[in-house]
Design an enzyme around this catalytic site. Structure first.
Site, PDB file in Angstrom:
ATOM      1  N   VAL A  13     -30.406  38.018 -23.216  1.00 36.35           N
ATOM      2  CA  VAL A  13     -30.392  39.271 -22.447  1.00 36.35           C
ATOM      3  C   VAL A  13     -30.693  40.469 -23.362  1.00 36.35           C
ATOM      4  O   VAL A  13     -31.438  41.381 -22.980  1.00 36.35           O
ATOM      5  CB  VAL A  13     -29.038  39.453 -21.714  1.00 36.35           C
ATOM      6  CG1 VAL A  13     -29.044  40.734 -20.890  1.00 36.35           C
ATOM      7  CG2 VAL A  13     -28.750  38.251 -20.818  1.00 36.35           C
ATOM      8  N   GLU A 128     -24.765  46.514 -13.877  1.00 42.81           N
ATOM      9  CA  GLU A 128     -25.712  45.964 -12.901  1.00 42.81           C
ATOM     10  C   GLU A 128     -26.051  44.498 -13.199  1.00 42.81           C
ATOM     11  O   GLU A 128     -26.212  43.681 -12.283  1.00 42.81           O
ATOM     12  CB  GLU A 128     -26.992  46.820 -12.912  1.00 42.81           C
ATOM     13  CG  GLU A 128     -28.012  46.464 -11.868  1.00 42.81           C
ATOM     14  CD  GLU A 128     -27.488  46.604 -10.451  1.00 42.81           C
ATOM     15  OE1 GLU A 128     -27.334  47.726  -9.976  1.00 42.81           O
ATOM     16  OE2 GLU A 128     -27.202  45.573  -9.813  1.00 42.81           O
ATOM     17  N   GLY A 133     -28.089  39.015 -11.777  1.00 43.80           N
ATOM     18  CA  GLY A 133     -29.178  39.322 -12.721  1.00 43.80           C
ATOM     19  C   GLY A 133     -30.056  40.478 -12.315  1.00 43.80           C
ATOM     20  O   GLY A 133     -29.626  41.636 -12.321  1.00 43.80           O
ATOM     21  N   ILE A 135     -31.257  41.423  -9.457  1.00 42.52           N
ATOM     22  CA  ILE A 135     -31.107  42.036  -8.116  1.00 42.52           C
ATOM     23  C   ILE A 135     -30.193  43.260  -8.242  1.00 42.52           C
ATOM     24  O   ILE A 135     -29.075  43.141  -8.732  1.00 42.52           O
ATOM     25  CB  ILE A 135     -30.481  41.038  -7.106  1.00 42.52           C
ATOM     26  CG1 ILE A 135     -31.301  39.748  -7.033  1.00 42.52           C
ATOM     27  CG2 ILE A 135     -30.325  41.690  -5.738  1.00 42.52           C
ATOM     28  CD1 ILE A 135     -30.662  38.658  -6.180  1.00 42.52           C
ATOM     29  N   GLY A 186     -33.442  22.432 -19.487  1.00 40.20           N
ATOM     30  CA  GLY A 186     -32.953  23.740 -19.959  1.00 40.20           C
ATOM     31  C   GLY A 186     -32.620  24.686 -18.814  1.00 40.20           C
ATOM     32  O   GLY A 186     -32.405  25.883 -19.023  1.00 40.20           O
ATOM     33  N   ASP A 200     -18.223  30.926 -12.102  1.00 38.41           N
ATOM     34  CA  ASP A 200     -19.206  31.994 -12.312  1.00 38.41           C
ATOM     35  C   ASP A 200     -19.389  32.824 -11.022  1.00 38.41           C
ATOM     36  O   ASP A 200     -19.397  34.056 -11.060  1.00 38.41           O
ATOM     37  CB  ASP A 200     -20.538  31.362 -12.764  1.00 38.41           C
ATOM     38  CG  ASP A 200     -21.640  32.382 -12.905  1.00 38.41           C
ATOM     39  OD1 ASP A 200     -21.625  33.145 -13.878  1.00 38.41           O
ATOM     40  OD2 ASP A 200     -22.525  32.436 -12.003  1.00 38.41           O
ATOM     41  N   LYS A 204     -18.401  36.890 -10.154  1.00 35.18           N
ATOM     42  CA  LYS A 204     -19.324  37.863  -9.552  1.00 35.18           C
ATOM     43  C   LYS A 204     -18.752  38.396  -8.235  1.00 35.18           C
ATOM     44  O   LYS A 204     -18.865  39.582  -7.935  1.00 35.18           O
ATOM     45  CB  LYS A 204     -20.692  37.209  -9.341  1.00 35.18           C
ATOM     46  CG  LYS A 204     -21.368  36.862 -10.680  1.00 35.18           C
ATOM     47  CD  LYS A 204     -22.534  35.904 -10.497  1.00 35.18           C
ATOM     48  CE  LYS A 204     -23.207  35.584 -11.828  1.00 35.18           C
ATOM     49  NZ  LYS A 204     -24.136  34.448 -11.745  1.00 35.18           N
TER      50      LYS A 204
HETATM   51  N1  HSE Z   1     -25.219  30.948 -15.108  1.00 35.14           N
HETATM   52  C1  HSE Z   1     -25.576  31.854 -14.066  1.00 35.14           C
HETATM   53  C2  HSE Z   1     -26.280  31.119 -12.955  1.00 35.14           C
HETATM   54  C3  HSE Z   1     -26.472  32.969 -14.517  1.00 35.14           C
HETATM   55  O1  HSE Z   1     -26.499  29.912 -13.026  1.00 35.14           O
HETATM   56  O2  HSE Z   1     -26.598  31.773 -11.977  1.00 35.14           O
HETATM   57  C4  HSE Z   1     -25.787  34.030 -15.255  1.00 35.14           C
HETATM   58  O3  HSE Z   1     -24.908  34.725 -14.454  1.00 35.14           O
END
Ligand code: HSE
Length: 435
Positions: A13, A128, A133, A135, A186, A200, A204
């Site tokens: 990033v 943001e 990401g 958006i 990957g 995750d 968010k």
């Molecule tokens: N690891 C996250 C995803 C991306 O798979 O969407 C980073 O927030």
């Protein structure tokens, strides 16, 4: 006067951020009326070439060189993790610097402390890049939709899980085979635990719920369930019923509570989110005045995430250049009050459900199961038992969709069903939405 920026973390990033600021320098200067200069970049690895045209002299191994530099007005934290990152952010704020971060885990866990520090020192914080990401959903919620009471959010917020579910559907392959391939390519981390177990997406969603309610909530209050138990059978049965399975992050502000949950969800095929595939993210938002809004794009990757970080830098630089007093508060609310609306415990949820029971194929089995469901007032809408092909444990899948039921009744019923001798495996339960 040009605005000096220091970036801590020169990974994926960090390099995307530096790249966009350098490549689009002229355009950005035209927009804000002055230059943004990357004065220093700190990283433990200052040898590897990131493919970004920077002067090597701006690289340092010591983040404090950025935090202590009086000429740097914006500190960008892109190292991830919750220990050093928090230390750096709080130290930068204490020195009166604005902060930009992509660190969703940090904000989901320590948001309250960080937002309070931002207010105390009168600095801005941009995040943001922490949700979806590229958006611009944070900007949309904080600014574009600021006049609205946001009552509904449905998000596909984890690209890795969305990729896995998409490939399981396309190829009819089991979870493990698809994950192994995604890791090889990957696309998924090795192992992708926090992506596939819902953490995750819960991080968010915690940020989104904080923005729509005006109070920083801890992500641990959010119910989460991952996708590891979903099988190609479930995806196929969902398809037969007219649904697609997605890992959905759901927030609803109701009259007397907030729903905030992350779990695999069956959504109707015609719902636009059902057609968000591969690593793409999407967020459906409904506000009381604006009605429905839909956001779609890449939720990860060097360039999309760099674009989001740079947008925050640009906003703060504009603010500095214009000599404005007072930035937009972290969550967009000048007064952050603990909402009287508590997060609803998952047991109180009312939803429709999909069950896949693995039961022996024998007369009377279905009536045993439906007897238990009836006892808990769970009404069946439809049932499929396809063929008589048995698995190794002698079971066949009995699949049903229910009418709306209470989660705590469902849990009790399923635990009784799973104790029946004729039931050979743990029943799979997936919540269904019809919106
Ligand atoms: N690891 C996250 C995803 C991306 O798979 O969407 C980073 O927030």
């Amino acid at each position: 006067m040009p605005v000096n920026v220091g970036i801590i973390g020169f990974g994926t990033v960090g390099s995307g951020t530096a790249e966009v600021l350098i490549k689009n320098k002229e355009l950005i200067s035209k927009k804000i009326g002055d230059e943004i200069i990357i004065k220093k970049i700190a990283d433990l690895d200052i040898e590897t070439d990131r493919g970004v045209p920077i002067d090597k002299n701006i690289l340092t191994k010591d983040a404090n060189e950025i935090i202590d530099d009086p000429d740097i007005k914006i500190v960008v934290e892109l190292i991830g993790g919750t220990t050093k990152a928090k230390e750096f952010i709080l130290a930068a704020m204490e020195k009166g610097k604005h902060v930009v971060t992509a660190n969703k885990a940090l904000l989901a866990e320590y948001g309250k402390e960080i937002y309070e520090a931002a207010k105390k020192y009168g600095v801005g914080i941009g995040f943001e890049a922490a949700v979806a990401g590229g958006i611009p959903i944070i900007g949309a919620l904080k600014e574009g939709l600021s006049a609205n009471r946001i009552h509904t959010v449905f998000g596909i917020l984890n690209g890795t899980s969305n990729y896995i579910l998409t490939k399981m559907k396309e190829k009819g392959l089991p979870y493990k085979d698809v994950v192994d391939e995604a890791v090889r390519l990957g696309i998924a981390e090795d192992p992708p635990t926090l992506d596939v177990d819902g953490t995750d997406a819960a991080h968010k969603l915690a940020i989104i719920v904080s923005l729509i309610s005006g109070y920083p909530i801890d992500y641990k209050e959010i119910y989460k369930e991952g996708i590891t138990h979903i099988t190609p059978d479930d995806i196929r049965f969902a398809d037969e019923f007219g649904y697609v399975i997605k890992l959905l992050a759901i927030a609803k502000q109701k009259e007397d509570h907030i729903e905030a949950r992350v779990h695999p969800t069956m959504i109707p095929k015609e719902n636009m989110l059902a057609n968000v595939n591969e690593v793409f993210n999407a967020i459906y938002v409904e506000g009381d005045f604006v009605g429905p809004n839909l956001y779609y794009g890449l939720g990860a990757g060097r360039r999309p995430t760099g674009s989001a970080v740079a947008a925050d830098i640009i906003n703060l630089a504009r603010h500095i250049i214009n000599g404005e007093k007072g930035v937009i508060p972290p969550l967009g609310f000048s007064k952050e009050e603990k909402s009287s609306l508590a997060i609803q415990p998952i047991e109180e949820l009312k939803s429709r459900y999909y069950f896949r029971v693995s039961a022996v194929d024998r007369p009377g089995v279905l009536s045993l199961i439906s007897g238990i469901l009836g006892k808990y007032k769970i009404s069946i809408e439809s049932v499929i038992q396809k063929g008589r092909k048995k698995r190794e444990d002698d079971s066949v899948p009995i699949v049903m969709l229910t009418h709306e039921a209470l989660e705590k009744d469902v849990r009790k019923a399923i635990s009784e069903i799973d104790m029946l001798d004729v039931v050979k495996d743990k029943t799979v339960v997936i919540r269904v939405i019809n919106e």
